[in-house]
Write a protein that holds these residues in place. Structure first.
Motif, PDB file in Angstrom:
ATOM      1  N   GLY A  93     -57.668 -24.491  -8.288  1.00  0.00           N
ATOM      2  CA  GLY A  93     -57.226 -24.432  -9.041  1.00  0.00           C
ATOM      3  C   GLY A  93     -58.088 -24.641 -10.181  1.00  0.00           C
ATOM      4  N   MET A  94     -58.171 -25.708 -11.111  1.00  0.00           N
ATOM      5  CA  MET A  94     -58.503 -26.399 -12.302  1.00  0.00           C
ATOM      6  C   MET A  94     -59.987 -26.162 -11.713  1.00  0.00           C
ATOM      7  SD  MET A  94     -58.644 -29.565 -15.196  1.00  0.00           S
ATOM      8  CE  MET A  94     -60.280 -29.510 -16.110  1.00  0.00           C
ATOM      9  N   LEU A  95     -60.972 -25.042 -12.306  1.00  0.00           N
ATOM     10  CA  LEU A  95     -62.362 -24.936 -11.928  1.00  0.00           C
ATOM     11  C   LEU A  95     -63.496 -25.826 -13.450  1.00  0.00           C
ATOM     12  CD1 LEU A  95     -62.039 -21.872  -9.841  1.00  0.00           C
ATOM     13  CD2 LEU A  95     -62.360 -24.497  -9.280  1.00  0.00           C
ATOM     14  N   SER A  96     -62.607 -25.819 -14.791  1.00  0.00           N
ATOM     15  CA  SER A  96     -63.400 -26.243 -15.580  1.00  0.00           C
ATOM     16  C   SER A  96     -64.100 -25.586 -16.431  1.00  0.00           C
ATOM     17  CB  SER A  96     -63.976 -27.321 -15.539  1.00  0.00           C
ATOM     18  OG  SER A  96     -63.995 -28.089 -16.413  1.00  0.00           O
ATOM     19  N   ASN A  97     -65.225 -24.559 -15.033  1.00  0.00           N
ATOM     20  CA  ASN A  97     -66.592 -24.116 -16.277  1.00  0.00           C
ATOM     21  C   ASN A  97     -67.595 -22.639 -15.073  1.00  0.00           C
ATOM     22  OD1 ASN A  97     -68.762 -25.091 -14.661  1.00  0.00           O
ATOM     23  ND2 ASN A  97     -68.459 -27.218 -15.569  1.00  0.00           N
ATOM     24  N   GLU A  98     -67.869 -22.016 -15.789  1.00  0.00           N
ATOM     25  CA  GLU A  98     -68.723 -21.084 -14.428  1.00  0.00           C
ATOM     26  C   GLU A  98     -69.734 -22.184 -13.599  1.00  0.00           C
ATOM     27  OE1 GLU A  98     -69.177 -21.509 -18.415  1.00  0.00           O
ATOM     28  OE2 GLU A  98     -70.735 -20.407 -18.644  1.00  0.00           O
TER      29      GLU A  98
END
Ligand SMILES: Nc1ncnc2c1ncn2[C@@H]1O[C@H](COP(=O)(O)OP(=O)(O)OP(=O)(O)O)[C@@H](O)[C@H]1O
Ligand SMILES: Cc1ncc(CO)c(N)n1
Length: 301
Positions: A84-89
Motif C-alpha cells: 500500500g503506502m510506500l512513502s519514498n523511493e
C-alpha cells in the motif's frame, strides 16, 4: 482459520499505519481477518490521520522496513502479499529487493499516492522507482483513476482511454491491471455505477456495481486490494478474487452508511460476511473489433 492442505492460510501487507483505523495496515488486517486469513504486517510509515485529514507522517527507515520483512518471511512466510503506502523511493527499493530475494508470489501492488482527504502519501520522486522496480514484480496492480493517470502520464477521461491506460500499465510488468472506477465522474456529480476495468494482458473484463451514495469510503482502495490478496492466498483464481473483493467492499460501504465514526470520509465496516464469487457481481467481457474493443458477453464468476 482457513486451511489449505492443512496449512493456515497467511497474507501479508506492507503499508502505512492509519491511526484512524479506516485505511492502511488497519484496513488490511481487518480485511484479512474477515476472509479468515492470518495477517502479518510491515509498517512503512505512521500517519497521524482521521476521517478529515492526515496531520502528520513519520516514515520508517528503509533498514527497519527490511528488518520487519525479514522477521516475517524468515519465520511465518506468506501465501500472498500486498503493498500500500510506500512513502519514498528508498522504501520501494528495499521492498522490491526483498520480494525478489524471498521469491514471493501472488503480489498485489496498490500504488497508493494520495489520501481521500487530499494529502500526498508518496513522494513525487518515488513514482519512477515504483514503475521501474515494483511494477515488474506485481501480479496484480490496482490503481484508482488519478493513480493510473500519474503512472501513465496522460489524463483518462473516456472509457477508450481507460482501455489504453490498462494496456500501457500492463506493459510495465504487472500480469493483471485493474483500474478502479471509484473516482470516475467526480467532477460531474455521482454516476449510477462504479466500473472497475480488468486487463489480463490479452482480455478485458469490466465489473459493474451500483454506486452507493455514501461518504463512508475512507480506505475502500486498501480494503479492495487486501481482499484480493486474501482471495489469492486462499487459492482463488484472479477473477474470483476480484469479484469477491468487489462484493466485500460494496457490503462494507453499505454496512457503514449509518455509522457515526468521524466527521469526514468515514471508514467502511469490515464486519460483514464475505461472499466468495457467487455470481453476484455482473461483469462484461470484451472482444477486439475494427481495431478497438467491443463489449460483448455478460459474465458472472
Ligand atoms: N460509492 C461507491 N459505491 C460502491 N463501490 C465503490 C464506491 N466507491 C468506491 N467503490 C469501490 O471501491 C473499490 C475501491 O475503489 P476506489 O476508486 O474508491 O479506490 P481508491 O481511490 O484507491 O480508495 P482509497 O480511498 O482507499 O484511496 C472499487 O472496487 C470501487 O468500485
Ligand atoms: C496509511 C494510509 N494508506 C492508504 C490510504 C489511502 O486510502 C490512507 N488514507 N492512509
Amino acid at each position: 482459520m482457513y486451511l489449505n492442505n492443512g496449512s493456515v492460510v497467511r497474507a501479508m501487507t506492507i503499508a502505512g499505519s492509519d491511526s484512524g483505523g479506516g485505511a492502511g495496515i488497519q484496513a488490511d488486517l481487518k480485511t484479512f481477518a474477515a476472509f479468515d486469513v492470518y495477517g502479518s504486517s510491515c509498517i512503512t510509515a505512521l500517519t497521524a490521520q482521521n476521517t478529515l485529514d492526515v496531520l502528520g507522517i513519520m516514515e520508517m527507515t528503509p533498514e527497519f522496513v527490511q528488518l520487519q520483512l525479514q522477521s516475517i518471511l524468515d519465520d511465518i512466510g506468506t501465501h500472498a502479499l500486498k503493498t500500500g503506502m510506500l512513502s519514498n523511493e528508498n522504501i520501494i527499493h528495499v521492498v522490491a529487493q526483498t520480494l525478489q530475494q524471498y521469491k514471493i508470489t501472488n503480489i498485489v501492488v496498490d500504488p497508493v499516492m494520495i489520501s481521500k482527504s487530499g494529502k500526498s502519501l508518496l513522494s513525487y520522486s518515488a513514482i519512477q522507482a515504483m514503475k521501474e522496480q515494483l511494477l515488474p514484480l506485481a501480479d496484480i496492480l490496482t490503481p484508482n483513476l488519478p493513480e493510473a493517470e500519474t503512472l501513465c502520464g496522460y489524463p483518462i477521461t473516456t472509457f477508450e482511454q481507460c482501455l489504453q491506460a490498462a494496456q500501457d500499465l500492463a506493459s510495465l510488468g504487472p500480469r493483471i491491471v485493474i483500474i478502479k472506477g471509484g473516482h470516475a465522474n467526480e467532477g460531474d456529480g455521482p454516476s449510477s455505477h462504479v466500473v472497475d476495468l480488468v486487463f489480463d494482458g490479452e482480455n478485458f473484463t469490466s465489473f459493474h456495481s451500483p454506486r452507493i451514495p455514501s461518504h463512508k469510503t475512507h480506505g475502500t482502495g486498501c480494503t479492495f486490494s487486501a481482499a484480493i490478496t486474501a482471495g489469492l492466498a486462499r487459492g482463488m483464481n484472479f477473477l474470483n478474487a476480484i469479484a469477491s473483493a468487489k462484493s466485500f467492499v460494496q457490503d462494507a460501504i453499505e454496512a457503514a452508511t449509518d455509522w457515526d465514526v468521524g466527521n469526514g470520509y468515514g471508514p467502511t465496516n469490515h464486519s460483514v460476511a464475505i461472499r466468495i464469487a457467487e455470481g453476484v457481481v455482473a461483469g462484461y467481457s470484451y472482444i477486439r473489433k475494427d481495431g478497438g474493443w467491443m463489449r460483448c458477453e455478460e459474465i458472472s464468476v
